[in-house]
Design a protein around this motif. Structure first.
Motif, mmCIF file in Angstrom:
data_model
loop_
_atom_site.group_PDB
_atom_site.id
_atom_site.type_symbol
_atom_site.label_atom_id
_atom_site.label_comp_id
_atom_site.label_asym_id
_atom_site.label_seq_id
_atom_site.Cartn_x
_atom_site.Cartn_y
_atom_site.Cartn_z
ATOM 1 N N TYR A 344 0.811 -1.344 0.308
ATOM 2 C CA TYR A 344 -0.337 -0.097 -0.249
ATOM 3 C C TYR A 344 1.137 1.244 -0.135
ATOM 4 O O TYR A 344 0.350 2.911 -0.207
ATOM 5 N N LYS A 345 1.536 1.375 0.447
ATOM 6 C CA LYS A 345 3.090 2.322 0.429
ATOM 7 C C LYS A 345 2.968 2.949 -1.249
ATOM 8 O O LYS A 345 3.251 4.467 -0.852
ATOM 9 N N TRP A 346 3.019 1.700 -1.708
ATOM 10 C CA TRP A 346 3.378 2.744 -3.101
ATOM 11 C C TRP A 346 2.184 3.344 -3.637
ATOM 12 O O TRP A 346 2.370 4.395 -4.776
ATOM 13 N N ILE A 347 0.827 3.545 -3.046
ATOM 14 C CA ILE A 347 0.057 4.635 -2.739
ATOM 15 C C ILE A 347 0.056 6.202 -3.215
ATOM 16 O O ILE A 347 0.680 7.044 -3.552
ATOM 17 N N ALA A 348 0.743 6.401 -1.787
ATOM 18 C CA ALA A 348 2.240 7.192 -0.891
ATOM 19 C C ALA A 348 2.628 8.345 -2.228
ATOM 20 O O ALA A 348 2.817 8.924 -2.916
ATOM 21 N N LEU A 349 3.767 6.359 -2.306
ATOM 22 C CA LEU A 349 4.196 7.318 -3.693
ATOM 23 C C LEU A 349 4.029 7.699 -4.517
ATOM 24 O O LEU A 349 4.437 8.948 -5.417
#
Length: 495
Positions: A344-349
């Motif tokens: 899910y961190k890739w959403i912020a990235l």
């Protein structure tokens, strides 16, 4: 009550036993309380000329906004700790009561000093409503499902940003300016009536805690002095003046004293365990930078469209809908995707990178975009920043155990607010150095056409740089599996 203990010695808190209807009622109630606090950041500005005419001392008008901002920002971490000690229900009711007392003082204020004092009191309660809303949602909803509620929070801010100026202008022009504050009284009692019974089912802390009064005083003092420097720098005093340099030096000393106190206190205001966590550290600093770009950009969008698209001051305010709606839609998209995503961190990235690209385009074409193109670009900037908010909130809350949920959320709220204040101050310095007026200064229609495009180029570049730094921090932030139930055990570090 579950008697199991966490490794840090704090007794585990039993999960609340609430029906879905009760959960939704509580969430609706705390969101309404957050709307009250958010409205009071935006509703006052259009009525300030009327208030100044009615009460006199117009030179003190900026304190109506600054006073609220000072106390609301400084109190956010303290409320997080208080709610971990005394329970969410008692703390949120205390925040509502303080907010309503401040509203009553404002509504009855016979002069400007009384009104400013009321705004300071209002901020003391409003800061708690900002932090506690997300904390209560964190109590009720497991981390994996929590992200979708972040869209409701973003929507609440969007409603406040649009409805606040409209209501404030209408009350001041057609009725009476005091209604801006009177309206809070019935709404506050409605909030209490809605959430009183279901909040009783939230568990109380299972062991006694203490509040670090010295640490709290140092935090409030350090934050207040820093915000004073940021608000006065470039407007009341030059940035390199003795007054501003003295305030910044005093703030640095107070922050150093606060850091020393955190290491020495038996039970510090903000747990060192929370601050040492890399998810909390990177996530809160990232949202600090995101909010610096988001808020800083927002205050100069109306001036841009006045200067290069010939809009009136009234019409320019409506261009803010683009970035606000973009933020809401970005938060909705992110909130719906997080529960289904493994990484899910890739959403912020992706959101931060998208904002950097859009801001870079704005910088390159500053002064040469059509109004529809500009609106599309600021919508996209808002969409990108909106994608980062649910990821940050969920990651930070997922990284700590239930006993530290209030503190972690308070720190997140504090740095988000401080980032917005710092962003406005930095862009104000850039504006002043490149021929633009500061926020709040009156600009004649004949002057807007002469404002330099290069000044806005520097503003867009500064915002893009802030988002680029947040991108680095999101990349550095560890990604931990999201707990799917509030009954799950506390997260274990994956580093």
């Amino acid at each position: 009550m579950n008697d199991a203990h966490h490794p840090n010695g704090t007794a585990a808190v039993a999960p609340p036993v609430l029906s879905e209807r009760e959960k939704n009622v509580i969430i609706a109630g705390v969101l309404l309380s957050m709307l009250l606090a958010a409205l009071d950041q935006t509703i006052v500005a259009p009525a300030m000329p009327t208030i100044g005419h009615a009460l006199g001392h117009a030179d003190y008008l900026p304190w109506i906004v600054t006073g609220y901002l000072l106390t609301a920002t400084a109190m956010a971490p303290l409320y997080g700790k208080l709610s971990d000690i005394h329970g969410r229900r008692r703390t949120i009711f205390a925040a509502i009561a303080i907010f309503l007392v401040g509203s009553l003082i404002n509504a009855l204020a016979p002069n400007m000093p009384t009104l400013i004092a009321g705004r300071l009191v209002q901020g003391l309660g409003g800061g708690g409503l900002f932090a506690l809303t997300q904390t209560v949602i964190g109590d009720l909803v497991p981390p994996r499902e929590r992200a979708r509620y972040a869209a409701w929070i973003s929507g609440t801010w969007a409603v406040a940003s649009i409805a606040g100026p409209l209501l404030g202008g209408a009350f001041a022009e057609h009725l009476h300016w005091s209604l801006i504050f009177w309206i809070n009284i019935p709404l506050g009692f409605i909030v209490v009536a809605i959430i009183n019974r279901p909040l009783k089912k939230l568990p109380l802390p299972s062991r006694a805690h203490s509040i670090d009064a010295a640490g709290a005083a140092l935090l409030v003092a350090a934050t207040s002095v820093l915000l004073l420097a940021l608000n006065w720098g470039g407007s009341r005093y030059a940035w390199l003046s003795l007054a501003i340099l003295g305030l910044l030096a005093l703030s640095a000393l107070l922050w150093a004293a606060f850091a020393f106190r955190l290491r020495r206190a038996a039970e510090p205001l903000i747990s060192l365990e929370v601050l040492a966590d890399p998810v909390v550290r990177c996530g809160t600093l990232a949202i600090f930078l995101v909010q610096a770009a988001n808020v800083g950009l927002s205050v100069y969008i109306p001036l841009y469209v006045q200067s290069f698209h010939g809009l009136s001051a009234a019409d320019a305010g409506f261009t803010m809908v683009g970035i606000l709606m973009g933020t809401v839609f970005g938060a909705v998209a992110s909130g719906r995707t997080i529960p289904k995503a493994v990484h899910y961190k890739w959403i912020a990235l992706a959101g931060a990178l998208f904002s950097v690209l859009c801001l870079s385009i704005l910088a390159f074409f500053a002064g040469r975009t059509s109004l529809p193109t500009f609106e599309l670009l600021i919508f996209c900037v808002g969409f990108g920043t909106g994608m980062t908010f649910p990821v940050t909130t969920v990651s930070v809350q997922n990284a700590v155990d239930q006993a530290h949920l209030g503190v972690a959320t308070g720190v997140l709220t504090f740095l988000r607010s401080l980032g917005g204040a710092l962003g406005v101050a930095i862009l104000g310095a850039i504006a002043l150095g490149n021929g633009l007026p500061l926020v709040g200064e009156t600009v004649q229609a004949s002057e807007t056409g002469s404002l330099p495009a290069t000044a806005f180029t520097y503003i867009f570049v500064a915002c893009a740089s802030s988002m680029a730094l947040s991108l680095v921090l999101f990349h550095m932030m560890p990604e931990r599996p999201l707990r799917g139930s509030v009954r799950d055990e506390p997260p274990v570090s994956m580093e």
